[in-house]
Motif scaffolding. Structure first.
Motif, PDB file in Angstrom:
ATOM      1  N   GLU A   1      32.368  38.461  52.012  1.00 21.05           N
ATOM      2  CA  GLU A   1      32.736  37.797  50.657  1.00 21.05           C
ATOM      3  C   GLU A   1      33.691  38.525  49.875  1.00 21.05           C
ATOM      4  O   GLU A   1      34.664  37.848  49.131  1.00 21.05           O
ATOM      5  N   VAL A   2      33.532  39.778  49.912  1.00 24.97           N
ATOM      6  CA  VAL A   2      34.558  40.751  49.027  1.00 24.97           C
ATOM      7  C   VAL A   2      35.890  40.653  49.499  1.00 24.97           C
ATOM      8  O   VAL A   2      36.777  40.342  48.743  1.00 24.97           O
ATOM      9  N   ILE A   3      36.102  40.664  51.031  1.00 22.11           N
ATOM     10  CA  ILE A   3      37.444  40.485  51.460  1.00 22.11           C
ATOM     11  C   ILE A   3      38.003  39.296  51.158  1.00 22.11           C
ATOM     12  O   ILE A   3      39.079  39.268  50.944  1.00 22.11           O
ATOM     13  N   ASN A   4      37.155  38.241  51.474  1.00 23.34           N
ATOM     14  CA  ASN A   4      37.780  36.761  51.160  1.00 23.34           C
ATOM     15  C   ASN A   4      38.101  36.796  49.845  1.00 23.34           C
ATOM     16  O   ASN A   4      39.053  35.890  49.293  1.00 23.34           O
ATOM     17  N   PHE A   5      37.471  37.216  48.867  1.00 31.06           N
ATOM     18  CA  PHE A   5      37.620  37.176  47.528  1.00 31.06           C
ATOM     19  C   PHE A   5      39.206  37.861  47.020  1.00 31.06           C
ATOM     20  O   PHE A   5      39.795  37.017  46.290  1.00 31.06           O
ATOM     21  N   PHE A   6      39.262  38.964  47.571  1.00 33.69           N
ATOM     22  CA  PHE A   6      40.531  39.747  47.332  1.00 33.69           C
ATOM     23  C   PHE A   6      41.417  39.058  47.874  1.00 33.69           C
ATOM     24  O   PHE A   6      42.725  38.806  47.422  1.00 33.69           O
TER      25      PHE A   6
END
Length: 293
Positions: free
Chosen positions: A94-99
């Motif tokens: 989720e963090v990677i996709n957010f960035f």
């Protein structure tokens, strides 16, 4: 062509001069090593580059333009600090996709390749991650962008040697793809492997800039040797430092630019054992401090 130029950049906190007239030039498609002891001004300089601190004086240019006048500068840089904090209740994915979404980067194949290569379990929540896994999330996120300049401040802290190697491979791949990298590290071997040029900062000032091979005048190599002859004569040589005997072995530090003299002096000795230890970053700093004190 230069991608990032710092021209006499200073940062003062009252009477404390954290950075003083720092001038460096990072070119397109190169890895630029930025090294110095703790408290030397590396992180302060990087925070000015990313806009987290406002410089007291001087100018920072990106592709020839003042970053304060560029609306798209931040979109063209990617930054990873040495100590990463993530949203605890989000998963790594989720963090990677957010960035990725923030940057409009849609290459999911590259995302999946990096997650696999860094051996990250992206399904876990960030609060369960070790420091090394948090670092992996940040590194992967930074690499998944179209940024022209990648900035890493002690990026391999918490990574095991295998993951350090993966990071090195990806940095070299980014450089070969035309990206520029600013790498702040205390690990000399890492800088040696990756950096095309380096700058050494001490007490807020740049003291050396260039290729590491060209800075041999401030490095020393440790030699450990044994001989059937008495080697105590080496202690009086002007290139020899920290001379000591431990059992059958003699230890000494030799100025890198005087190795030929050292080898000539021991050529007539009956050497039975000889090994070298590569120069450490701390040795470089100590040598420079001694020379300038």
């Amino acid at each position: 062509m230069s991608i990032l130029t710092l021209e006499n950049v200073s940062k003062h906190f009252g009477k404390v001069r954290a950075a003083e007239n720092v001038s460096i030039d990072i070119r397109e498609g190169e890895v630029f090593g930025f090294i110095g002891p703790n408290g030397a001004g590396k992180s302060t300089t990087i925070r000015m580059i990313i806009g987290a601190l406002k410089e007291t004086s001087g100018t920072i240019y990106f592709k020839g333009g003042d970053i304060k006048k560029s609306r798209r500068y931040i979109e063209n840089i990617s930054y990873v600090p040495g100590d990463v904090n993530l949203w605890p209740n989000l998963t790594g994915m989720e963090v990677i996709n957010f960035f990725m979404k923030m940057r409009g980067f849609k290459d999911v194949e590259m995302r999946d390749r990096l997650i696999e290569k860094f051996r990250l379990d992206a399904r876990k929540k960030c609060k369960t991650y070790s420091k090394g896994n948090r670092q992996k999330v940040a590194l992967i996120s930074a690499l998944l962008s179209d940024a022209d300049l990648l900035i890493f401040d002690e990026p391999t802290t918490g990574l095991d040697p295998l993951m350090e190697r993966v990071f090195h491979q990806e940095i070299l791949a980014a450089r070969d793809a035309g990206k520029s990298v600013l790498l702040s590290s205390h690990i000399l071997s890492e800088v040696e492997k990756l950096a095309d040029r380096i700058a050494i900062i001490r007490e807020g000032k740049i003291i050396e800039t260039g290729k590491l091979a060209d800075l041999s005048h401030i490095t020393r190599i440790e030699y450990i040797l044994s001989s059937e002859d008495d080697l105590s004569f080496l202690e009086g040589k002007n290139y020899a430092h920290d001379f000591r005997s431990e059992g059958k072995n003699t230890h000494l530090m030799v100025d890198n630019d005087k190795v030929a003299d050292f080898m000539s002096d021991i050529s007539a000795c009956r050497i039975t054992y000889l090994v070298t230890e590569p120069p450490k970053l701390e040795d470089i700093f100590m040598r420079y401090y001694e020379d300038k004190s």
